[in-house]
Scaffold this active site. Structure first.
Site, PDB file in Angstrom:
ATOM      1  N   GLY A  51       0.831  -1.198   0.000  1.00 34.74           N
ATOM      2  CA  GLY A  51       0.000   0.000   0.000  1.00 34.74           C
ATOM      3  C   GLY A  51       0.862   1.242   0.000  1.00 34.74           C
ATOM      4  O   GLY A  51       2.032   1.176   0.390  1.00 34.74           O
ATOM      5  N   CYS A  79       5.080  -6.179   1.594  1.00 40.25           N
ATOM      6  CA  CYS A  79       5.425  -4.762   1.747  1.00 40.25           C
ATOM      7  C   CYS A  79       4.657  -4.128   2.914  1.00 40.25           C
ATOM      8  O   CYS A  79       4.940  -4.446   4.059  1.00 40.25           O
ATOM      9  CB  CYS A  79       5.184  -4.057   0.406  1.00 40.25           C
ATOM     10  SG  CYS A  79       5.985  -2.457   0.321  1.00 40.25           S
ATOM     11  N   HIS A 166       7.825  -7.197  -3.890  1.00 39.99           N
ATOM     12  CA  HIS A 166       6.556  -7.527  -4.557  1.00 39.99           C
ATOM     13  C   HIS A 166       6.709  -8.785  -5.416  1.00 39.99           C
ATOM     14  O   HIS A 166       7.263  -8.729  -6.507  1.00 39.99           O
ATOM     15  CB  HIS A 166       6.121  -6.354  -5.442  1.00 39.99           C
ATOM     16  CG  HIS A 166       5.643  -5.190  -4.639  1.00 39.99           C
ATOM     17  ND1 HIS A 166       4.339  -5.073  -4.212  1.00 39.99           N
ATOM     18  CD2 HIS A 166       6.295  -4.113  -4.158  1.00 39.99           C
ATOM     19  CE1 HIS A 166       4.197  -3.967  -3.510  1.00 39.99           C
ATOM     20  NE2 HIS A 166       5.380  -3.372  -3.458  1.00 39.99           N
ATOM     21  N   GLU A 168       4.412 -10.267  -6.990  1.00 37.44           N
ATOM     22  CA  GLU A 168       3.419 -10.298  -8.069  1.00 37.44           C
ATOM     23  C   GLU A 168       3.885  -9.608  -9.344  1.00 37.44           C
ATOM     24  O   GLU A 168       3.302  -9.802 -10.398  1.00 37.44           O
ATOM     25  CB  GLU A 168       2.101  -9.665  -7.578  1.00 37.44           C
ATOM     26  CG  GLU A 168       2.132  -8.171  -7.269  1.00 37.44           C
ATOM     27  CD  GLU A 168       2.633  -7.823  -5.861  1.00 37.44           C
ATOM     28  OE1 GLU A 168       3.309  -8.663  -5.239  1.00 37.44           O
ATOM     29  OE2 GLU A 168       2.357  -6.701  -5.394  1.00 37.44           O
ATOM     30  N   ASP A 223     -17.761  -9.567 -23.767  1.00 42.30           N
ATOM     31  CA  ASP A 223     -18.420  -9.525 -22.455  1.00 42.30           C
ATOM     32  C   ASP A 223     -19.935  -9.647 -22.567  1.00 42.30           C
ATOM     33  O   ASP A 223     -20.556 -10.457 -21.885  1.00 42.30           O
ATOM     34  CB  ASP A 223     -18.056  -8.231 -21.702  1.00 42.30           C
ATOM     35  CG  ASP A 223     -16.561  -8.027 -21.625  1.00 42.30           C
ATOM     36  OD1 ASP A 223     -15.828  -9.002 -21.859  1.00 42.30           O
ATOM     37  OD2 ASP A 223     -16.130  -6.888 -21.348  1.00 42.30           O
ATOM     38  N   LYS A 362     -10.967 -10.866 -17.746  1.00 44.07           N
ATOM     39  CA  LYS A 362     -11.312 -11.044 -19.160  1.00 44.07           C
ATOM     40  C   LYS A 362     -11.032 -12.453 -19.697  1.00 44.07           C
ATOM     41  O   LYS A 362     -11.875 -13.042 -20.367  1.00 44.07           O
ATOM     42  CB  LYS A 362     -10.507 -10.025 -19.984  1.00 44.07           C
ATOM     43  CG  LYS A 362     -10.908  -9.936 -21.424  1.00 44.07           C
ATOM     44  CD  LYS A 362     -12.008  -8.934 -21.584  1.00 44.07           C
ATOM     45  CE  LYS A 362     -12.385  -8.687 -23.014  1.00 44.07           C
ATOM     46  NZ  LYS A 362     -13.405  -7.628 -23.086  1.00 44.07           N
TER      47      LYS A 362
END
Ligand code: XMP
Length: 506
Positions: A51, A79, A166, A168, A223, A362
């Site tokens: 954050g 973090c 991080h 990710e 979608d 998606k």
């Protein structure tokens, strides 16, 4: 269905990526605000995200630690999340004087690597983005350090892990492996299968519709097509409406109708092209064009279905939900005050909007479409903007210009398909450059428009590279356009990345 692996959002720009990574590994995961910890149910594991704030700031986001602990599942703090855990376990956080942002090296310290670092090389690159540093309490075990001997990975008790970097982001070389290692500790996580999720969604849609009549706008895009197929499969009484705004590609309205027919869905088409062209006449400001198209779309839609719809279905996806409560919906594309747009917000407030795809990314929507039997041509379709060809026609939109763009697009996309290149690009189209330049046709000089071909590769449209299509292919497209499309004497290929260029021309 099992409760998802919970990612608690402390506001990092990367938080959504954590959820995506976990889903890539085949587990279901969702994002929760720190105050909603109790809504996570019985998650197999919890991840506390990074954050932008400092845990030292007054009012910095906090977590109900006793409750977290009572879940009895593994927790990974990333973090900010690590600093918060460090505080909870009696350590301190000291303000850093400089921000550490960018690459660092990981040195694995603990003998067993704490499972987290199983199979992780020493010196592999990790990505930092923080300023505060931890002063640990005795209870903390150091699992990893950077080259300066500063701890970057800690463990407390058996179940609590913290990493300063991080995992990710792709700049952390072995980030995926580290996250996977952590998930090995998760309490009996079940694999996420789109087939069973489909069944869950069918139940959900039936329950939400509760016998009411649904209205669903379709565009032919992925979608709304998947949404329509889901409503159809669920046997919900639905009216499917397709607005032809006159800004569609060649033969698109007929193709969309035919595509829906093959899966047993009858759609109603409202031809409002004349109305759209009328409100666009003389307008060349891009934002104003967008606004007018958006407003008219909502007007046409409600003119057709009446203001008093029982239930409106929208194809909002998970990233839209995460980014803002309303973006991705019809309402969000029109940011100005407008009664009919407010009507959508009212319907929402009255519980008369359903958004069954709001838990999916998606690529998962595409998989769901496949599971629902939609043809590959529909689920693998390139994205197409709501304002249609108007954003590929800088300046005033006219019938003449639209015709040129339409014909050129048909040649370009047709050849991409013929040469098996369609699926290798994220999006491709022709934009018209609204200036006439000189050329020679026959023996005469002619002043005609130039077209710019754009094809990009991308993962999420946030950034994009221009597609390195073969020269012979580009030559073929250019020759065909110059020979077949009237009013064009020049074809260019756009080699701009996003940023700074956007994907569309506007
Ligand atoms: P840009 O041009 O911003 O486009 O790089 C990113 C992605 O969004 C699509 N796009 C839109 N989609 N309404 C939409 O539904 C719009 O107004 C709009 N503008 C851009 C674009 O095609 C690309 O996929």
């Amino acid at each position: 269905m099992q409760d998802p692996i919970a990612v608690i959002d402390f506001g990092s720009q990367y938080t959504q990526l954590i959820v995506r990574r976990i889903r890539e590994f085949g587990y279901f995961s969702k994002l929760y605000q720190p105050g909603d910890l109790r809504e996570t149910g019985s998650p197999p594991a919890v991840i506390l995200s990074g954050g932008p704030r400092s845990t030292l700031e007054p009012g910095a986001p906090d977590i109900d630690f006793e409750y977290l602990r009572s879940l009895g599942v593994p927790v990974l703090g990333v973090c900010y999340g690590m600093q918060l855990l460090n505080l909870k376990f009696g350590g301190q956080v000291a303000p850093g004087h400089t921000r550490e942002y960018g690459p660092a090296a990981l040195l694995v310290r603990a003998e067993d690597g704490g499972v987290l670092f199983e199979g992780i090389r020493d010196h592999s690159q990790i990505w930092m983005s923080h300023s505060d540093t931890c002063r640990m309490a005795d209870a903390a075990e150091i699992l990893g350090e950077n080259l300066d001997g500063i701890p970057v990975a800690l463990r407390w008790e058996d179940n609590f892990y913290g990493i300063q970097f991080h995992p990710e982001v792709s700049h952390t070389d072995e980030g995926r492996k580290i996250l996977r290692n952590f998930l090995k500790l998760a309490r009996d996580p079940q694999e996420f299968r789109i087939e069973s999720f489909k069944d869950h969604l069918i139940e959900r849609v039936r329950a939400e519709a509760a016998g009411r009549k649904v209205v669903c706008g379709v565009s032919g895009g992925v979608d709304s097509s998947v949404l329509a197929a889901l409503l159809h499969e669920a046997g919900v009484d639905t009216r499917y409406l397709f607005v032809d705004n006159g800004l569609l590609r060649k033969d698109e309205a007929a193709e969309v109708e035919a595509q829906f027919k093959t899966v047993g869905i009858e759609i109603e088409t409202v031809d409002a092209s004349a109305r759209f062209l009328e409100v666009l006449a003389g307008i060349d400001d891009p934002e104003e064009k967008r606004r007018r198209i958006g407003r008219l779309f909502v007007d046409v839609f409600f003119d057709a279905v009446g203001d008093d719809v029982e239930l409106l279905a929208q194809g909002t996806l998970y990233p839209d939900v995460i980014e803002s409560a309303t973006s991705g919906s019809i309402a969000s594309t029109i940011k100005t005050h407008h009664n009919r747009v407010d009507r959508i917000m009212e319907l929402k407030a009255e519980g008369r909007v359903i958004e069954p795809l709001d838990e999916l990314f998606k690529d998962e929507v595409r998989d769901l479409g496949r599971a629902l039997g939609l043809p590959e041509k529909v689920v693998a379709r390139h994205p197409f903007p709501g304002p249609g060809l108007a954003v590929r026609c800088p300046g005033e939109v006219t019938v003449e210009k639209l015709e040129i763009i339409r014909e050129a697009d048909a040649v370009f996309i047709g050849l991409l398909r013929d040469r098996n290149l369609y699926d290798r690009v994220w999006q491709a189209y022709a934009a018209l450059i609204p200036t006439k330049t000189v050329g020679v046709k026959g023996d005469e000089r002619c002043y005609e428009y130039a077209l710019s071909l754009r094809a990009v590769t991308s993962e999420d449209a946030m950034t994009a590279e221009w597609a390195q299509l073969p020269y012979e292919f580009l030559a073929e497209v250019s020759n065909r356009i110059l020979n077949e499309v009237k009013g064009v004497n020049r074809v260019l290929y756009d080699i701009s990345t996003k940023p700074p260029a956007s994907i569309e021309w506007e």
